[in-house]
Design a protein around this motif. Sequence first.
Motif, mmCIF file in Angstrom:
data_model
loop_
_atom_site.group_PDB
_atom_site.id
_atom_site.type_symbol
_atom_site.label_atom_id
_atom_site.label_comp_id
_atom_site.label_asym_id
_atom_site.label_seq_id
_atom_site.Cartn_x
_atom_site.Cartn_y
_atom_site.Cartn_z
ATOM 1 N N UNK A 21 0.904 -1.188 0.068
ATOM 2 C CA UNK A 21 -0.092 -0.107 -0.004
ATOM 3 C C UNK A 21 0.922 1.189 0.012
ATOM 4 N N UNK A 22 2.097 1.141 0.803
ATOM 5 C CA UNK A 22 2.983 2.254 0.766
ATOM 6 C C UNK A 22 3.301 2.620 -0.498
ATOM 7 N N UNK A 23 3.980 1.698 -1.178
ATOM 8 C CA UNK A 23 4.380 1.874 -2.676
ATOM 9 C C UNK A 23 3.292 2.187 -3.607
ATOM 10 N N UNK A 24 2.320 1.715 -3.373
ATOM 11 C CA UNK A 24 1.246 2.290 -4.455
ATOM 12 C C UNK A 24 0.995 3.785 -4.214
ATOM 13 N N UNK A 25 0.782 4.239 -3.025
ATOM 14 C CA UNK A 25 0.296 5.665 -2.825
ATOM 15 C C UNK A 25 1.671 6.329 -3.153
ATOM 16 N N UNK A 26 2.782 6.180 -2.684
ATOM 17 C CA UNK A 26 3.946 6.931 -3.114
ATOM 18 C C UNK A 26 4.103 7.154 -4.694
ATOM 19 N N UNK A 27 3.755 6.307 -5.571
ATOM 20 C CA UNK A 27 3.455 6.407 -7.005
ATOM 21 C C UNK A 27 2.659 7.723 -7.135
ATOM 22 N N UNK A 28 1.829 8.083 -6.411
ATOM 23 C CA UNK A 28 0.796 9.016 -6.497
ATOM 24 C C UNK A 28 1.359 10.386 -6.048
ATOM 25 N N UNK A 29 2.561 10.373 -5.268
ATOM 26 C CA UNK A 29 2.866 11.283 -4.374
ATOM 27 C C UNK A 29 2.324 11.537 -3.045
ATOM 28 N N UNK A 30 1.739 10.445 -2.507
ATOM 29 C CA UNK A 30 1.228 10.245 -1.305
ATOM 30 C C UNK A 30 2.121 9.530 -0.265
ATOM 31 N N UNK A 31 2.030 9.773 1.047
ATOM 32 C CA UNK A 31 2.629 8.853 2.158
ATOM 33 C C UNK A 31 1.890 8.251 2.990
ATOM 34 N N UNK A 32 2.092 7.165 3.418
ATOM 35 C CA UNK A 32 1.307 6.223 4.304
ATOM 36 C C UNK A 32 2.078 5.920 5.691
ATOM 37 N N UNK A 33 1.483 6.484 6.641
ATOM 38 C CA UNK A 33 2.383 6.342 7.852
ATOM 39 C C UNK A 33 1.640 6.116 9.066
ATOM 40 N N UNK A 34 2.119 5.540 10.057
ATOM 41 C CA UNK A 34 1.366 5.363 11.512
ATOM 42 C C UNK A 34 1.374 6.756 12.115
ATOM 43 N N UNK A 35 0.400 7.136 12.821
ATOM 44 C CA UNK A 35 0.267 8.294 13.570
ATOM 45 C C UNK A 35 0.709 8.001 14.929
ATOM 46 N N UNK A 36 1.755 8.588 15.550
ATOM 47 C CA UNK A 36 2.338 8.138 16.637
ATOM 48 C C UNK A 36 2.397 9.318 17.755
ATOM 49 N N UNK A 37 2.576 10.387 17.478
ATOM 50 C CA UNK A 37 2.659 11.620 18.371
ATOM 51 C C UNK A 37 1.264 12.552 18.744
ATOM 52 N N UNK A 38 1.256 12.981 19.987
ATOM 53 C CA UNK A 38 -0.046 13.639 20.080
ATOM 54 C C UNK A 38 -0.352 14.799 19.107
ATOM 55 N N UNK A 39 0.447 15.392 18.542
ATOM 56 C CA UNK A 39 0.445 16.290 17.611
ATOM 57 C C UNK A 39 -0.122 15.758 16.526
ATOM 58 N N UNK A 40 0.444 14.767 16.218
ATOM 59 C CA UNK A 40 -0.258 14.004 14.860
ATOM 60 C C UNK A 40 -1.744 13.246 15.032
ATOM 61 N N UNK A 41 -1.977 12.940 16.307
ATOM 62 C CA UNK A 41 -3.174 12.223 16.685
ATOM 63 C C UNK A 41 -4.383 13.611 16.423
ATOM 64 N N UNK A 42 -3.913 14.685 16.879
ATOM 65 C CA UNK A 42 -4.927 15.710 16.973
ATOM 66 C C UNK A 42 -5.320 16.072 15.567
ATOM 67 N N UNK A 43 -4.188 16.125 14.569
ATOM 68 C CA UNK A 43 -4.438 16.561 13.213
ATOM 69 C C UNK A 43 -5.133 15.368 12.709
ATOM 70 N N UNK A 44 -4.896 14.039 12.839
ATOM 71 C CA UNK A 44 -5.761 13.219 12.153
ATOM 72 C C UNK A 44 -6.999 13.037 12.756
ATOM 73 N N UNK A 45 -7.391 13.348 14.215
ATOM 74 C CA UNK A 45 -8.833 13.342 14.668
ATOM 75 C C UNK A 45 -9.784 14.327 14.124
ATOM 76 N N UNK A 46 -9.037 15.593 13.774
ATOM 77 C CA UNK A 46 -9.757 16.713 13.044
ATOM 78 C C UNK A 46 -10.097 16.219 11.651
ATOM 79 N N UNK A 47 -9.082 15.485 11.069
ATOM 80 C CA UNK A 47 -9.694 14.949 9.531
ATOM 81 C C UNK A 47 -10.627 13.954 9.775
ATOM 82 N N UNK A 48 -10.617 13.029 10.496
ATOM 83 C CA UNK A 48 -11.441 12.009 10.819
ATOM 84 C C UNK A 48 -12.897 12.735 11.140
#
Length: 443
Positions: A21-48
């Motif tokens: 999945x990571x390779x497939x998205x990278x071919x479209x200029x997108x990055x797949x990654x785990x959300x680990x920090x509180x700051x990342x979780x907050x931005x992720x939650x806003x998107x959800x």
Amino acid sequence: MAIDVPALAARQRVAPVDDESARRLAASGLELRLVTTDEERDAWSQSVARGFLDTERNAEQLDAVRERGAHRRPVGVYDTAAPDPHAPVGSVASWVTELTVPGGSTLPTLAISAVTVAATHHRRGIARALVEGELRTAASLGVPLASLTVSESQLYGRYGFGAAVPVTSWRIDNRRAGWLGPDPSGRVDFVSRERFRELAPALHERVRTSVVGEVPVPAGQWDTFAGTRPDAKDAAKTRAVQYTDAAGEVRGLLLYSVEENLVDYARSTATVSLLLAEDREAHAALWRFVLGLDLIGEVRASELAVDEPLRWMIADQRAAHVEVVDHHYVRILDVAAALEARRYGAPGVLALDVTDPLGITGGRWLLRVDDDGRGVVERWPDGDAAPAGATSVTIGVTELAIAYLGGVSLGTLAAAGRVSTSDAARASRVLGWHAAPRLSFRY
């Protein structure tokens, strides 16, 4: 050998994202990654929140989301060329829990939630990469099933999920319904929402292993049900009730809310949000209480079993409008492990030819069920004929998931043209179960 579910869940939470999945998205200029920090979780939650049409979350709400989502594995898709590259344009959350299967056993399942794709990034393969990636990761760790409740039911068949747990939604005319059910010997009492929150987890744990299709309620979700968090919306509308048996033990709990009818106050609406009952007496007592509420013209309830006995407890069945809806979807990741975990409705031998378009599982299997309903699974080599007396079944992994919990028969699927079998009646008896599955909430 029993699977250590907590250890499996811990490994799944920190497993790397799926390479394909990571390779497939990278071919479209997108990055797949785990959300680990509180700051990342907050931005992720806003998107959800945006993806599910919710309002932007404030600091208090974000703190609450982090706390009650600690058991989940959040994954995001990021567009580094976007104006805000830290806000994910796709999301998924998953965790390993247990699913009750026919016979009272439980099996590890990958629960999936929070699947969103930003409206700016549709048709770029994001949902496919997220869902398939989590499925492949879980399968590689030895998780035999995946499951989810869905907002849009037509989306998940492409990933091998099947609607395994249909449920019913009810609208009941209170003035017309009447009561023919039992007169329980215990008592019904109002309790605080905090008391409900204290009692509910243990009661649900006692109930869930006897109900096919149920999963454990994540700890933080009890506060959502009861409205016992500072960020809860309209919590004061929720009323809590308990049923205690003649010995003084709490055997049932109920949450409901009321919406006033401004035109005719005596025909207001009561909505049951959760009813937990450990036995038939508690179940009847709580329903009798709801149908006897003053000033209520209509009772509404959802996530009830297809074989809900309430229909036979009311005097006028036409007082109830019942709608069957798809609810809990299951995906099989390991055919042999899934088939050996459950019990069966009748003895027999099924020769199963299972196809999986994603290549995660599948193959040819012989399921031998003895007189006690126990099944043993073995490989059925390519080119070999089925044993004498075996019932052949050619089936997709989606259709096997639909039938797996006994809520939909193989005969029904064969009549719908979705399964091919040499004896639909016999196959249905073997794979069937005596009670309809149910999941009493959404996740």
